[in-house]
Scaffold this motif. Structure first.
Motif, PDB file in Angstrom:
ATOM      1  N   GLY A   1       0.781  -1.233   0.000  1.00 48.68           N
ATOM      2  CA  GLY A   1       0.000   0.000   0.000  1.00 48.68           C
ATOM      3  C   GLY A   1       0.809   1.276   0.000  1.00 48.68           C
TER       4      GLY A   1
ATOM      5  N   TYR B   1       0.972   3.487  -2.418  1.00 42.62           N
ATOM      6  CA  TYR B   1       0.531   4.325  -3.547  1.00 42.62           C
ATOM      7  C   TYR B   1       0.717   5.822  -3.320  1.00 42.62           C
ATOM      8  CZ  TYR B   1      -1.702  -0.015  -5.037  1.00 42.62           C
ATOM      9  OH  TYR B   1      -1.939  -1.316  -5.405  1.00 42.62           O
ATOM     10  N   GLN B   2       0.395   6.258  -2.120  1.00 42.66           N
ATOM     11  CA  GLN B   2       0.491   7.693  -1.829  1.00 42.66           C
ATOM     12  C   GLN B   2       1.914   8.184  -2.118  1.00 42.66           C
ATOM     13  OE1 GLN B   2      -1.243   8.474   1.993  1.00 42.66           O
ATOM     14  NE2 GLN B   2      -0.280  10.472   2.208  1.00 42.66           N
ATOM     15  N   ARG B   3       2.883   7.410  -1.683  1.00 46.02           N
ATOM     16  CA  ARG B   3       4.281   7.823  -1.892  1.00 46.02           C
ATOM     17  C   ARG B   3       4.727   7.556  -3.330  1.00 46.02           C
ATOM     18  NH1 ARG B   3       7.548   6.873   3.773  1.00 46.02           N
ATOM     19  NH2 ARG B   3       5.739   6.982   5.153  1.00 46.02           N
TER      20      ARG B   3
ATOM     21  N   VAL C   1       2.897   7.846  -6.027  1.00 42.89           N
ATOM     22  CA  VAL C   1       2.399   8.948  -6.839  1.00 42.89           C
ATOM     23  C   VAL C   1       3.223  10.210  -6.568  1.00 42.89           C
ATOM     24  CG1 VAL C   1       0.421  10.471  -7.203  1.00 42.89           C
ATOM     25  CG2 VAL C   1       0.077   7.983  -7.062  1.00 42.89           C
TER      26      VAL C   1
END
Ligand code: FES
Ligand code: FES
Lengths: 781, 150
Positions: B134, B136-138, B140
């Motif tokens: 998980g 994804y935030q980083r 992106v």
């Protein structure tokens, strides 16, 4: 008797120990005796030590783990003449950062310069390193004290060696940033120069150590250290289970029985043998439920590369004898669980007079929640390389329990444990799956039969169809309200097949450690409480999955709180706080918790249920999220809180639900109280990841069975949250604490509150209540 | 006989032309940076470049790469300092790391095509690469950072 014993032990210890609850009964009992008796060599004692520099020891469940905790710096730290400090990582790295964070704690107390620190991974050797089971969110919880102690020991030894060499008082000698110096004379020496003399000194007693004041920490609590493997990971050099190459190795894939406990009736392998690169086809013994980590058996295809093995397996024609578990059908099983949950079950917690409270209630509210089986699906499917050479076995594997693996390999191969070496690679995710070493046992069995090193590669289909599944559960909750709408009675029935069925004959009941995960430890201030456990028999291998039974429990309890709030016309957050009640440390006896209440293996007085901390994270998450603010149409915010693995986490999730039922999560606020925050950077990454996994579980994950077979096979029908729809902005808020508030764990506790917070948000956005997890198409109807 | 270039080196392959490139790279060339995550083009763990374009090596067979230039994570940058790799390190993107070679190759492929992609374009381009941990935030944020050099 055995089963009884095992249940007892399971309640006394952490669940997520991949280690045998059954087979190690004697070993654990023995160990327990020694811990409370004479104590382990160099282990932290129950009687707190005080030392200069504000560090008072406290007991943890780590002392009760097999082989306990080792604090001998000579085992973990070595210093080369060039000053390189080598620190052993004895816990497995699966993404939590344990391999970096524990050595980082040692390095800080040692006043080592992190850029001169090298980390080496320990093989499976608990007598030497202490317990290595990397699960239960306990690496930092159990080892932070030992790491500080070892770092401080070596720093002291370096100072002593310098003082001796310079003929000065050790009190005048300082060790700072990889250098020892004497202020009066201006003498200086690097760690490398002093290493040989220092490491030859006796290890100081705990009371003789001086620890760094928290204000002088360089790395601990700072979040300024990147994971050790960062460069290797970003350049493709990091080594995982399938990345080890040894000369002469073969590649294997296995056709396993589609139904657990099934057997090969007949095989036609003529087409498989004709596939180019296929070298051998071998049948493997299989085991039924209750056989711990024994392989499932089947037909193995050995090839000169993985492609040949896979193509060979595709060409096999096998007729299976499915056996007794072919009856497993999810739809039918769900109906049975639901029917069971409507009947009284075995009482596992009782407080006050719940029958009376329900009989005299002005109103009773009830709801039932269902959660499907789930599969771990770590990005790295199980894979292991084994080389059996005479009576020696060498293994390279991504395992969460390296010593348990070594014990199981030795037992299966019938060789002394000294003859087995288990090298631990990086784990491409674990989530509890890699606590179970069946895939390593397969590799060892095949290597012996083939007479060469064998790499067993599980395909994604193997992983999804032959796992140790997260249990499926039905949670039925009722609340009795009096005339003034106060909740005066609480009844919670849980029905779910137990993890114990992987280890022992199935009696249909959950074990103490499963009941302790959000059922009997329900923290609300309600006068009359009854928790019950209804029977459910297992027809699949059930295993620990990140957060374990906390997932269905947080889902049910925290959804039910919101349902009650709705019923009473109250705000979700306000009503949650109302139920949590006054700030108090819950008195186990007075609250009617079972005598053998399982507190994640931790001594209750050290890690009690503290409702002030529970309230604290609720308020923090709500405040940061701007709880209560106006939101556009189609949006909603939901909240949930849950204590698991002695850590408190609250999540506020904001959703946008489209007209077509599409769910998007623009923002999440996660408040975490994990005691002293040793590595805030990795705490944040664990919480960010927990939101993503939480969203996947809440929206997409459901393993279903028909005729005993798993219906899903790959990411086409068992998908994950992806970069086109993920929790976009996860904000993590860590409650600050000094060291004396015991560090707890962060690998698992972020997951449980996510799904109920999401569902509560969906309710606030749409008015639709979700009682079945995963969401799937429920909003699209 | 199939000729190809892998990370700038000429290679010959005379095995089954239907063998997926992934298994050739991992088992034959022992370039294990590219990972097996699904085998059917659904996870992106096996992503490599052909002529600078990101493709799934698990569903690309050897016959398809005849006379092609294949770049794996090991060859993306000799020093390991491709802007995407640097951004990945600066933002501490990885957790377990298993998906990250594929993520990085996918991101680098995107930036080869589009110097400064919009968020929507980043989401779309990265959606084929699963990260079970998980990150994804980083991920992106790191793609954005690599693109702007910020
Ligand atoms: S392994 Fe190629 S896309 Fe998953
Ligand atoms: S970092 Fe573990 S799968 Fe992405």
């Amino acid at each position: 008797m055995l089963h009884h014993l095992s249940q007892h032990l399971a309640t006394a210890r952490l669940p997520s120990s991949g280690r045998a609850i059954i087979e190690n009964v004697s070993r654990r009992s023995f160990l327990r005796g020694t811990v409370s008796g004479v104590g382990l060599t160099l282990a932290l004692q129950f009687v707190p030590f005080k030392s200069a520099g504000a560090f008072e020891t406290y007991p943890t469940g780590g002392l009760d783990m097999p082989h306990g905790i080792v604090t001998d710096p000579n085992v973990f730290v070595s210093i080369a003449p060039d000053g390189t400090v080598t620190i052993v990582a004895h816990r497995s790295e699966m993404g939590t950062g344990a391999r970096t964070s524990l050595p980082m704690v040692i390095a800080d107390e040692l006043e080592a310069d992190w850029s001169k620190v090298k980390i080496v991974q320990a093989p499976g050797d608990e007598p030497k390193y202490g317990n290595q089971d990397t699960d239960g969110s306990r690496s930092m919880r159990h080892h932070i004290q030992a790491c500080r102690q070892m770092g401080a020991s070596v720093r002291q030894m370096l100072r002593q060696a310098a003082a001796k060499e310079w003929g000065v008082d050790v009190a005048e000698v300082k060790a700072i940033n990889h250098e020892v110096m004497h202020e009066g004379s201006g003498k200086k020496a690097g760690y490398g120069d002093l290493a040989t003399a220092a490491m030859a000194l006796p290890v100081p007693k705990f009371e003789e150590l001086s620890f760094k004041p928290e204000g002088e920490f360089r790395y601990i609590g700072k979040g300024n250290v990147s994971i050790y493997d960062l460069h290797d990971i970003t350049t493709g050099k990091a080594v995982y289970g399938a990345d080890v190459h040894v000369p002469g190795m073969k590649f294997a894939v296995i056709a396993r029985p589609p139904v657990v406990g099934g057997k090969v009736k007949s095989v036609d392998d003529s087409a498989a043998k004709a596939v180019a690169g296929v070298e051998q086809i071998v049948q493997l013994e299989g085991a039924n439920l209750g056989s711990k980590f024994a392989p499932l058996g089947g037909v193995a295809v050995i090839g000169k590369n993985t492609y040949a093995a896979i193509a060979g397996r595709d060409a096999l024609k096998i007729e299976w004898d499915d056996g007794a578990h072919a009856v497993y059908n999810t739809e039918k099983y769900n109906q049975e669980m639901s029917a069971t949950a409507k009947q009284p079950g075995k009482v596992v917690r009782n407080l006050g007079d719940p029958d009376g409270a329900f009989a005299s209630a002005a109103k009773v509210v009830s709801a039932e929640y269902h959660q499907a089986h789930m599969a771990h699906v770590s990005m790295e499917p199980p894979a292991a390389l084994a080389h059996v050479n005479g009576d020696k076995v060498e293994v390279w594997a991504p395992v969460q329990s390296p010593f348990g693996t070594r014990e199981d390999v030795a037992k299966m191969m019938n060789v002394p444990i000294e003859n087995v070496t288990v090298h631990v690679t990086l784990l491409g995710g674990g989530f509890g799956r890699k606590s179970k070493c069946d895939f390593v046992l397969e590799a060892a069995a095949l290597s012996k039969q083939v007479g060469a090193p064998v790499l067993v590669q599980w395909t994604r289909e193997d992983d999804i169809q032959h796992g140790y599944y997260h249990t499926t559960s039905t949670e039925h909750i009722e609340a009795a309200l009096d005339a003034s709408n106060k909740v005066v009675g609480w009844r919670h029935r849980s029905v779910a097949p137990s993890i114990m069925t992987t280890f022992a004959p199935d009696d249909g009941q959950q074990a103490g450690f499963e009941l302790g995960m959000g059922l009997v430890d329900m923290p609300f201030e309600i006068a009359n409480v009854r928790c019950e456990n209804g029977k459910a028999m297992a027809h699949a291998r059930i295993g620990w999955f990140r957060s374990v039974s906390n997932i269905p429990r947080a889902f049910a309890v925290q959804s039910f709180v919101a349902e009650l709030a709705q019923e009473l016309g109250k705000d979700q957050k306000d009503f949650l706080l109302e139920l949590i009640g006054t700030d108090r440390v819950i008195d186990k006896q007075a609250a009617g918790l079972p005598d053998d209440y399982w507190n994640y293996g931790e001594p209750y007085d050290q890690y009690p249920i503290d409702t002030a901390r529970l309230r604290g994270v609720v308020e923090l998450a709500a405040k940061e999220a701007g709880w209560g603010k106006e939101l556009p149409k189609g949006e909603g915010m939901g909240i949930a809180v849950h204590r698991s693995f002695v850590t408190y986490v609250a999540s506020v999730v904001r959703v946008q639900v489209g007209d077509d039922g599409t769910v998007r999560v623009p923002e999440v606020h996660t408040a975490v109280d994990c005691g002293f925050a040793a590595n805030p950077e990795r705490i944040r990454s664990q919480m960010e990841g927990a939101a993503v996994m939480g969203m996947t579980l809440a929206m997409l994950s459901g393993i279903t069975f028909d005729q005993g077979q798993v219906q899903q096979s790959n990411f086409n029908d068992y998908d994950m949250v992806r970069a086109d729809n993920f929790p976009v902005n996860v904000m993590v808020h860590i409650v600050p604490h000094p060291f004396e508030v015991h560090a707890s764990g962060v690998g698992e506790p972020g997951v449980p509150p996510f799904a109920p917070a999401l569902y509560n948000a969906i309710f606030n956005a749409t008015g639709k209540r979700i009682r079945s997890m995963p969401l799937g198409e429920q909003l699209k109807a | 006989m199939i000729s190809l270039r892998v990370n700038g080196e000429d290679r010959q392959f005379d095995g089954d032309p239907n063998m997926p490139l992934l298994w050739y790279l991992r088992d034959e060339v022992q370039l294990t940076g590219s990972k097996f995550g699904c085998g059917v083009g659904l996870c992106g763990a096996c992503t490599v470049h052909i002529g600078g374009e990101a493709i799934r090596s698990c569903t690309t067979v050897m016959a398809d790469v005849a006379d092609k230039e294949v770049t794996t994570i090991e060859g993306l940058s000799p020093s390991g300092d491709h802007p995407v790799q640097v951004a990945w390190r600066e933002l501490n993107v990885p957790q377990c790391g298993f998906c990250q070679a594929g993520q990085i190759m996918q991101a680098a492929g995107l930036l080869n095509q589009k110097k400064s992609p919009s968020d929507a374009e980043i989401y779309e381009a990265m959606a084929g690469n699963i990260c079970r941990c998980g990150c994804y935030q980083r991920i992106v944020a790191a793609v954005r950072q690599a693109a702007t050099g910020a």
